[in-house]
Design an enzyme around this catalytic site. Structure first.
Site, PDB file in Angstrom:
ATOM      1  N   LYS A 167       0.849  -1.185   0.000  1.00 27.85           N
ATOM      2  CA  LYS A 167       0.000   0.000   0.000  1.00 27.85           C
ATOM      3  C   LYS A 167       0.894   1.249   0.000  1.00 27.85           C
ATOM      4  CE  LYS A 167      -0.292   1.576   4.530  1.00 27.85           C
ATOM      5  NZ  LYS A 167      -0.551   2.863   4.986  1.00 27.85           N
ATOM      6  N   ASP A 196      -1.935  -5.533   2.611  1.00 25.58           N
ATOM      7  CA  ASP A 196      -2.165  -4.583   3.695  1.00 25.58           C
ATOM      8  C   ASP A 196      -1.806  -5.353   4.963  1.00 25.58           C
ATOM      9  OD1 ASP A 196      -3.122  -3.065   5.747  1.00 25.58           O
ATOM     10  OD2 ASP A 196      -4.993  -2.526   4.752  1.00 25.58           O
ATOM     11  N   HIS A 197      -0.676  -4.991   5.575  1.00 26.68           N
ATOM     12  CA  HIS A 197      -0.151  -5.854   6.634  1.00 26.68           C
ATOM     13  C   HIS A 197      -1.086  -5.962   7.839  1.00 26.68           C
ATOM     14  CE1 HIS A 197       1.385  -1.868   7.693  1.00 26.68           C
ATOM     15  NE2 HIS A 197       1.290  -2.283   8.928  1.00 26.68           N
ATOM     16  N   LYS A 201      -2.609  -9.690  10.864  1.00 27.99           N
ATOM     17  CA  LYS A 201      -2.740  -9.832  12.319  1.00 27.99           C
ATOM     18  C   LYS A 201      -3.791 -10.888  12.655  1.00 27.99           C
ATOM     19  CE  LYS A 201      -1.504  -5.054  13.208  1.00 27.99           C
ATOM     20  NZ  LYS A 201      -0.134  -5.296  13.643  1.00 27.99           N
ATOM     21  N   GLU A 235      -2.399   6.132  17.333  1.00 26.20           N
ATOM     22  CA  GLU A 235      -0.945   5.991  17.418  1.00 26.20           C
ATOM     23  C   GLU A 235      -0.409   7.025  18.397  1.00 26.20           C
ATOM     24  OE1 GLU A 235       1.105   5.098  13.445  1.00 26.20           O
ATOM     25  OE2 GLU A 235      -0.634   6.284  12.895  1.00 26.20           O
ATOM     26  N   ASP A 254      -3.709   7.753   4.467  1.00 24.23           N
ATOM     27  CA  ASP A 254      -2.769   6.778   5.021  1.00 24.23           C
ATOM     28  C   ASP A 254      -3.482   5.610   5.698  1.00 24.23           C
ATOM     29  OD1 ASP A 254      -0.069   6.056   5.462  1.00 24.23           O
ATOM     30  OD2 ASP A 254      -0.211   6.691   7.560  1.00 24.23           O
ATOM     31  N   HIS A 259      -6.456   0.177   5.849  1.00 22.46           N
ATOM     32  CA  HIS A 259      -6.615  -0.516   7.137  1.00 22.46           C
ATOM     33  C   HIS A 259      -8.045  -0.430   7.689  1.00 22.46           C
ATOM     34  CE1 HIS A 259      -2.389  -0.612   7.045  1.00 22.46           C
ATOM     35  NE2 HIS A 259      -2.129   0.478   7.696  1.00 22.46           N
TER      36      HIS A 259
END
Ligand SMILES: NC(=O)c1ccc[n+]([C@@H]2O[C@H](COP(=O)([O-])OP(=O)(O)OC[C@H]3O[C@@H](n4cnc5c(N)ncnc54)[C@H](OP(=O)(O)O)[C@@H]3O)[C@@H](O)[C@H]2O)c1
Length: 539
Positions: A167, A196-197, A201, A235, A254, A259
């Site tokens: 991404k 998309d990491h 998860k 974050e 972003d 996400h």
């Protein structure tokens, strides 16, 4: 799945993939050393890489294969998620190769073809190849076109060729469409893995297991029982050294079209007819298409933007966004966004989905909160209870992975008083915690030819379609109040107002328990004395 991969079965899943090589474009970069190499090494340690395997790093830095092996050996000491075992590292290191060149230079691709031939001789990789674009997004079309023109994406003689794209997939709807068109010119959609990491998860994948492997939740997972949904991706960090990239992106681009909308699709989708990639993607796409684009005149009301000023986090003073390296002193880039979205389908009509994400918030936390409707108050009318807290189901994705359900319990004593208590499940309590980068499952899936956790072209475009009206209005009407939240707070006041208008409030992501009706934030102490009876009654 493409036609060149054996079907995934219970016998093949959990086994190492078949022989293959992996070419990493951008091997001199941050993503490669921090995530990709540690993730591949974790797979090697877990015997989930094929014996016939090789990695060819490609980047501008003028390294030799020997230099690359030495550098990578140094880097792994810093970025491995666990102990580095020298036997398995030697095995891995001997499979590393390197080519220096410019991504735009056609000659580089001839060298890559030769190198693929060499590693096939050295390591018997069988002509199968995964190309990983760990580069700045400006190079995505360049590399795809060069690969196509060099004939490196052809899947002859039963061998497979796949391309992983990191991404961001475009920076708005037109650029996403244009990237998809370029990709489709040189690759079949089954060869494309948009990564998309977040979807690597376990807790994210567990949303589907939780919803569809349990009989008790799905019947209440709809507008009849759910009051609203909140998604928070907070974050603590600022932009660190990524100011240059972030200035052109901002919080909305972003985090939201990738996400956060992915989390929302898994939360809101209908049960797929199987866990086959197509079936899952079809249901996710339906959710994305059902998101009502916010009308331009409503954007400023339903989409809140913010930028952090200086402030304090964990007792430490931190600078304003505009004072960060590579950030313009009058920057209007948002570092915070909160939205109210509606999914216009039978299941979710009139159930708001509130989402917020930002940098320099009080804590790092990713959570999905399902807030249920309050039960009728009638039975409590003649008691000292003045209101009943709604039940909440909280899916925590990071840093602590788990699921928690809050419900009301009677506080012991002669007076009818209620306290909110939690039933908690922590992943680590039941299944231990195996440190990982988040990329292991995704890399393994690419090699196995399983695209379930990757985004299809139409999903990417549907996501940008939902976000585009906000980008347009924000561009036309630049913010005049930035910075509008201090670092260390939960964003601008307008984000609270977004929910307050609807008679709701954000669940503070840090609190372990839902807010109590009596104003206390903690669960009742079972040993605490209850106040004298004023209005005895039975629940
Ligand atoms: N870093 C992360 O943790 C992370 C996390 C999630 C997603 N991503 C995404 O992953 C991608 C890569 O990120 P990154 O941080 O690894 O980028 P990066 O550090 O800029 O790495 C790219 C590498 O490619 C090299 N390069 C630049 N121009 C080149 C050219 N024309 N020909 C050949 N090589 C060239 C760079 O060399 P120079 O340094 O000399 O320019 C650098 O070694 C991006 O799309 C990013 O958004 C990164």
């Amino acid at each position: 799945m493409d036609g060149n991969t054996p079907e995934l079965t219970q016998d093949t899943i959990g086994q190492p993939p078949g022989p293959c090589a992996m070419v990493i474009f951008g091997a001199g970069g941050d993503l490669t050393k921090r995530k990709l190499i540690p993730a591949l090494y974790n797979l090697a340690k877990g015997k989930l890489l094929p014996e016939q395997f090789a990695i060819i790093g490609v980047s501008i830095e003028p390294y030799s294969t020997e230099d690359f092996r030495k550098r990578t050996t140094e880097d792994i000491k810093q970025f491995a998620t666990g102990m580095v075992d020298m036997n398995s590292w030697d095995w891995f290191n001997q499979r590393l190769y390197y080519l220096s060149g410019d991504f735009g230079d056609a000659e580089l691709y001839k060298k890559i073809e030769d190198m693929l031939g060499k590693v096939d001789v050295d390591q018997s990789t069988g002509g199968n190849c995964l190309f990983y674009l760990a580069t700045s997004p400006t190079f995505f079309p360049v590399v795809v076109e060069q690969l196509g023109k060099a004939g490196l994406t052809k899947q002859d003689d039963g061998k497979w060729r796949r391309v992983v794209i990191e991404k961001p997939f475009g920076h708005d709807l037109p650029s996403a469409i244009s990237l998809n068109k370029c990709v489709a010119k040189f690759l079949d959609e089954t060869q494309v893995y948009r990564i998309d990491h977040y979807l690597g998860k376990e807790t994210v994948q567990n949303i589907l297991a939780f919803r569809f492997a349990n009989g008790i939740f799905e019947p209440v997972w709809n507008r009849r029982y759910v009051d609203h949904v909140q998604v928070t991706v907070a974050e603590e960090l600022g932009v660190e050294l990524r100011g240059g990239y972030y200035e052109g992106a901002g919080a909305l681009r972003d985090m939201v079209p990738n996400h956060i909308l992915q989390l929302i699709t898994l939360t809101a989708m209908e049960p797929p007819i199987s866990f086959d990639a197509h079936a899952v993607h079809d249901e996710q796409t339906k959710v994305l298409r059902a998101i009502q684009p916010i009308a331009p005149e409503k954007v400023l009301e339903r989409a809140v933007r913010g930028q952090y000023g200086e402030g304090t986090i964990n007792g430490k003073h931190v600078p304003a966004y505009r004072a960060e390296p590579q950030v313009a002193p009058n920057s209007v880039t948002p570092t915070f966004v909160a939205l109210c979205l509606h999914i216009d389908n039978w299941r979710w009509a009139d159930v708001p989905f509130y989402l917020r994400t930002g940098k320099r918030l009080p804590s790092r936390a990713t959570k999905i909160v399902i807030r249920f409707r309050r039960p009728p108050f009638v039975p409590f009318r003649n008691t000292s209870v003045d209101k009943i807290a709604p039940n909440e189901l909280v899916i925590s994705i990071q840093p602590d992975e788990g699921i928690s359900l809050s419900f009301e319990a009677k506080i012991p004593g002669p007076v009818v008083r209620l306290g909110a208590v939690n039933m908690d499940f922590q992943y680590s309590d039941y299944f231990g915690s195996v440190p990982s980068t988040g990329y292991e499952t995704l890399l393994y899936d690419c090699m196995m030819g399983d695209p379930t956790l990757f985004q299809r072209a139409d999903m990417v475009e549907a996501s940008w379609t939902a976000v585009q009206p906000i980008l347009d209005v924000w561009k036309a009407l630049p913010p005049r109040d930035f910075p509008n939240y201090p670092a260390g707070s939960w964003g601008p006041e307008a984000a609270n107002e977004l929910l307050r208008r609807d008679g709701r409030e954000w669940r503070d992501s840090k609190a372990g328990h839902p807010p109590r009706p009596d104003g206390h934030s903690e669960s009742p102490d079972p040993g605490a004395k209850t106040p004298p009876t004023t209005q005895p009654g039975k629940p």
